[in-house]
Write a protein that holds these residues in place. Sequence first.
Motif, PDB file in Angstrom:
ATOM      1  N   GLN A 174       0.812  -1.818   0.144  1.00 50.58           N
ATOM      2  CA  GLN A 174       0.245   0.889   0.034  1.00 50.58           C
ATOM      3  C   GLN A 174       0.530   1.415  -0.182  1.00 50.58           C
ATOM      4  OE1 GLN A 174      -3.292   0.196   0.233  1.00 50.58           O
ATOM      5  NE2 GLN A 174      -3.440  -1.342  -0.298  1.00 50.58           N
ATOM      6  N   ASP A 175       1.767   1.270   0.675  1.00 54.84           N
ATOM      7  CA  ASP A 175       2.889   2.002   0.687  1.00 54.84           C
ATOM      8  C   ASP A 175       3.512   2.664  -0.347  1.00 54.84           C
ATOM      9  OD1 ASP A 175       2.686   2.858   3.459  1.00 54.84           O
ATOM     10  OD2 ASP A 175       4.218   1.450   4.097  1.00 54.84           O
ATOM     11  N   ALA A 176       3.983   1.568  -1.405  1.00 53.43           N
ATOM     12  CA  ALA A 176       4.327   1.471  -2.534  1.00 53.43           C
ATOM     13  C   ALA A 176       3.839   1.974  -3.289  1.00 53.43           C
ATOM     14  CB  ALA A 176       4.986  -0.039  -2.647  1.00 53.43           C
ATOM     15  N   ALA A 177       2.557   1.735  -3.666  1.00 50.74           N
ATOM     16  CA  ALA A 177       0.992   2.461  -4.781  1.00 50.74           C
ATOM     17  C   ALA A 177       0.672   3.296  -4.302  1.00 50.74           C
ATOM     18  CB  ALA A 177       0.349   1.160  -3.982  1.00 50.74           C
ATOM     19  N   ARG A 178       1.068   4.512  -2.701  1.00 48.20           N
ATOM     20  CA  ARG A 178       0.867   5.793  -2.503  1.00 48.20           C
ATOM     21  C   ARG A 178       2.125   6.606  -3.363  1.00 48.20           C
ATOM     22  NH1 ARG A 178      -1.766   3.581   1.664  1.00 48.20           N
ATOM     23  NH2 ARG A 178      -0.276   3.595   2.813  1.00 48.20           N
ATOM     24  N   GLU A 179       3.372   5.996  -2.634  1.00 52.86           N
ATOM     25  CA  GLU A 179       4.674   6.649  -3.523  1.00 52.86           C
ATOM     26  C   GLU A 179       5.059   7.265  -4.704  1.00 52.86           C
ATOM     27  OE1 GLU A 179       7.782   4.785  -1.416  1.00 52.86           O
ATOM     28  OE2 GLU A 179       6.777   6.267   0.503  1.00 52.86           O
ATOM     29  N   ALA A 180       4.634   5.619  -5.908  1.00 52.36           N
ATOM     30  CA  ALA A 180       5.166   5.073  -7.292  1.00 52.36           C
ATOM     31  C   ALA A 180       3.676   6.624  -7.833  1.00 52.36           C
ATOM     32  CB  ALA A 180       4.591   4.625  -6.961  1.00 52.36           C
ATOM     33  N   LEU A 181       2.240   6.524  -7.053  1.00 47.53           N
ATOM     34  CA  LEU A 181       0.965   6.742  -7.709  1.00 47.53           C
ATOM     35  C   LEU A 181       1.790   8.896  -7.102  1.00 47.53           C
ATOM     36  CD1 LEU A 181      -1.245   7.636  -8.941  1.00 47.53           C
ATOM     37  CD2 LEU A 181      -2.612   7.495  -6.869  1.00 47.53           C
ATOM     38  N   ASP A 182       2.312   9.025  -6.121  1.00 47.58           N
ATOM     39  CA  ASP A 182       2.210  10.498  -5.960  1.00 47.58           C
ATOM     40  C   ASP A 182       3.873  11.220  -6.773  1.00 47.58           C
ATOM     41  OD1 ASP A 182       0.264  10.230  -3.932  1.00 47.58           O
ATOM     42  OD2 ASP A 182       1.974   9.638  -2.220  1.00 47.58           O
ATOM     43  N   ALA A 183       5.185  10.131  -6.812  1.00 45.18           N
ATOM     44  CA  ALA A 183       5.792  10.742  -7.699  1.00 45.18           C
ATOM     45  C   ALA A 183       5.336  11.324  -8.782  1.00 45.18           C
ATOM     46  CB  ALA A 183       7.005   8.996  -7.614  1.00 45.18           C
ATOM     47  N   LYS A 184       4.244  11.049  -9.622  1.00 49.87           N
ATOM     48  CA  LYS A 184       4.090  11.345 -10.966  1.00 49.87           C
ATOM     49  C   LYS A 184       3.392  12.096 -10.692  1.00 49.87           C
ATOM     50  CE  LYS A 184       7.035   7.913 -12.361  1.00 49.87           C
ATOM     51  NZ  LYS A 184       7.996   8.382 -13.045  1.00 49.87           N
TER      52      LYS A 184
END
Length: 184
Positions: A174-184
């Motif tokens: 879940q953290d990785a999904a959020r971080e990937a989305l926030d980075a773009k």
Amino acid sequence: MAAPRFTVPSLSLENGGKAAAILQERLHSLNDLHLTLKHVHWNVVGPHFIAVHEMLDPQVDAVRLMVDAIAERIATLGVSPVGTPGALVKARTWDDYSLGRASALEHLGALDEVYQGVIAAHRQAAADTESLDPVTNDLLIGHLHELEQFHWFVRAHLESSGGALSTAQAKTEQDAAREALDAK
């Protein structure tokens, strides 16, 4: 897991049983990975849908071949491989994949975490079989080459042109999904 009554020539029954037990854990993990990759394939949405959708099918196929090779090696070692869903769930030490319908970047972020876990456990299994059984060790090392390449394919979507990985601080899917989305 039952002890083998026979195993391959020049390998003791004890070592054949140990190698088979290690492989059984990898069988569960790769069966889970295969199902997770197919789940993502069906549930990915957004602008990068087709790229991710088409990237995953060859990974699914390759992981299924790994599963078959591991199951056949377990049988060769004189143990019955267990590939039932109930056995997988009972033996699983990791959480079920937690994303449903989500963007390509969210799924790729989560898959980054999944691949990290699978690869780390596969590397440990390879280390554990290095002196135990060179054939089993070779099988696992061959799988690592492909798994690490698939992980690179996933990470290429998460990496900036400067080499920063958007999911570097993540500890969960879940953290990785959020971080990937926030980075773009």
